[in-house]
Write a protein that holds these residues in place. Structure first.
Motif: not given
Length: 420
Positions: A265-268, A270-271
């Motif tokens: 998702d969006t956290s991915t 960011g990573l």
């Protein structure tokens, strides 16, 4: 001129801090630039948050970047020409003061609750103009402050400062906005610029050209471009960087591949976005060995080829953590390439051309990735993201192979006998 004696270098892998230890002018300038850059990144985050709060639109937030991009490209070239015609110290002081005033203006806009994105865009554009005029002057000062043997270490330290600013600045900006409002980030940014102003103030006059009898010239962008066109080694530093940033730039695809490849998702996203920055920071921290490399042209080609290979493998893997490792390796390779490319520009070019070449450097660094975003997005839409990423990495490797084949002087470039 500082440093008649050979520069001392660290024997280990950690960043060589001898330029900071041995040269007070460079130490003050580096510290001032580091603090002010963190402040700039805080402001960039605060402006984005403020524009979104006013409009509720990601499109209008994206326009903030466009308002910066155009002035950076246009005035980057002109700023380099001006830096070759005036006292660079005075130019640095004036433009840093301009950036300080503009941060105060942003704070004033926030304090009076003026909900106008047009005003914010205008201030951001003026900030980009000041930065584009400031950066070539500041970068072209470095060879006047340090002996040639310490330039790789100085450029690695600059990369380290940039990595810290890119990672810490946006985070601090978001925290400050959440705690005390937009004006808090802007006011702290204005205060942070005093470190850069103080460092510039303490420098001696920086007239272009060698010696105290330097003659001021009328700024000429065309003269600088003609000089670059006739210097194959310096020209190749830019071509090699464009090969990486235009042909193998995957960042615009991160939102798509986060879900398609990794089920994230969006956290991915960011990573994926953070991984190259982490690699670049690690490359700067463990840069002590760079000062011992003499065949700097070969090092540039190897680093850019490594970037292409890491990006191609990233496009093939479907394991998130392995993908992050290869993106970090790409970021590390990019740092190594930047250190040596900038060192070659500073060493092989005459002093009265360094401003213009640093202006071209700024334009390539700013514009290349944007062209890469367009190319990657277009190829991904026409085919698939895998084709765009893997094909881009392989195209980068092929371009570097062609450079190695046709620019033999670049491979044999020796930092002990720099030839433009």
């Amino acid at each position: 001129m500082p440093g008649k004696a050979p520069a001392r270098r660290t024997s280990g892998l950690l960043a060589d801090i001898s330029p900071l230890r041995e040269h007070p002018d460079f130490r003050r300038l580096w510290f001032g630039n580091t603090v002010s850059y963190i402040g700039q990144q805080m402001t960039a985050m605060a402006v984005s948050l403020q524009v979104y709060a006013i409009t509720g639109s990601s499109f209008y937030v994206g326009l903030v970047g466009l308002c910066s991009l155009v002035p950076l490209i246009v005035f980057g070239l002109y700023g380099g020409a001006v830096a070759d015609a005036v006292d660079r110290r005075r130019l640095g002081l004036v433009t840093a003061a301009g950036l300080t005033v503009l941060s105060v203006a942003l704070a004033a806009v926030a304090v009076v609750h003026l909900r106008s994105v047009g005003v914010l865009y205008a201030i951001v554009a003026l900030q980009a103009v000041c930065f584009a005029m400031n950066s070539p002057a500041r970068s072209s000062m470095i060879p006047r402050l340090l002996p040639p043997g310490q330039l790789p270490a100085a450029n690695a330290l600059a990369s380290l400062a940039g990595g810290v600013g890119q990672m810490a600045g946006p985070m601090l900006g978001a925290v400050l906005v959440g705690l005390w409002g937009y004006q808090a980030a802007y006011i702290i940014d204005a205060v942070a610029f005093t470190a850069s102003l103080y460092a510039m103030w303490r420098l001696p006059a920086m007239l272009p050209g060698e010696g105290d009898g330097a003659v001021r010239r009328r700024p000429s962008v065309i003269e600088g471009l003609r000089y670059l066109a006739a210097r194959p080694n310096l020209r190749t530093t830019f071509i090699s960087d464009l090969a990486a940033m235009v042909l193998a730039q995957p960042r615009v695809l991160f939102p798509a591949v986060a879900g398609l490849w990794f089920g994230g998702d969006t956290s991915t996203v960011g990573l994926l976005a953070a991984a190259p920055a982490v690699g670049a920071l690690l490359g700067s921290v463990f840069s002590g060995w760079l000062g011992r490399v003499k065949r700097q042209g070969m090092a540039v080609l190897f680093a850019v080829g490594s970037w292409g290979a890491a990006i191609a493998v990233f496009g093939l893997t479907r394991n998130l953590w392995l993908a992050l490792v290869f993106l970090a390796l790409a970021g590390c390779a990019d740092t190594i390439s930047m250190v040596f490319r900038n060192t070659m520009l500073q060493s092989a070019a005459p002093d009265d051309m360094r401003g213009r070449l640093q202006g071209v450097f700024l334009v390539v660094v700013v514009g290349g990735p944007r062209l890469g975003d367009f190319l990657s997005g277009s190829v991904a839409d026409a085919f698939t993201p895998t084709v765009a990423v893997v094909g881009g990495g392989l195209a980068c490797i092929a371009a570097i192979a062609l450079i190695a084949l046709f620019q033999r002087s670049f491979i044999s470039y020796d930092s002990r006998r720099p030839v433009a």
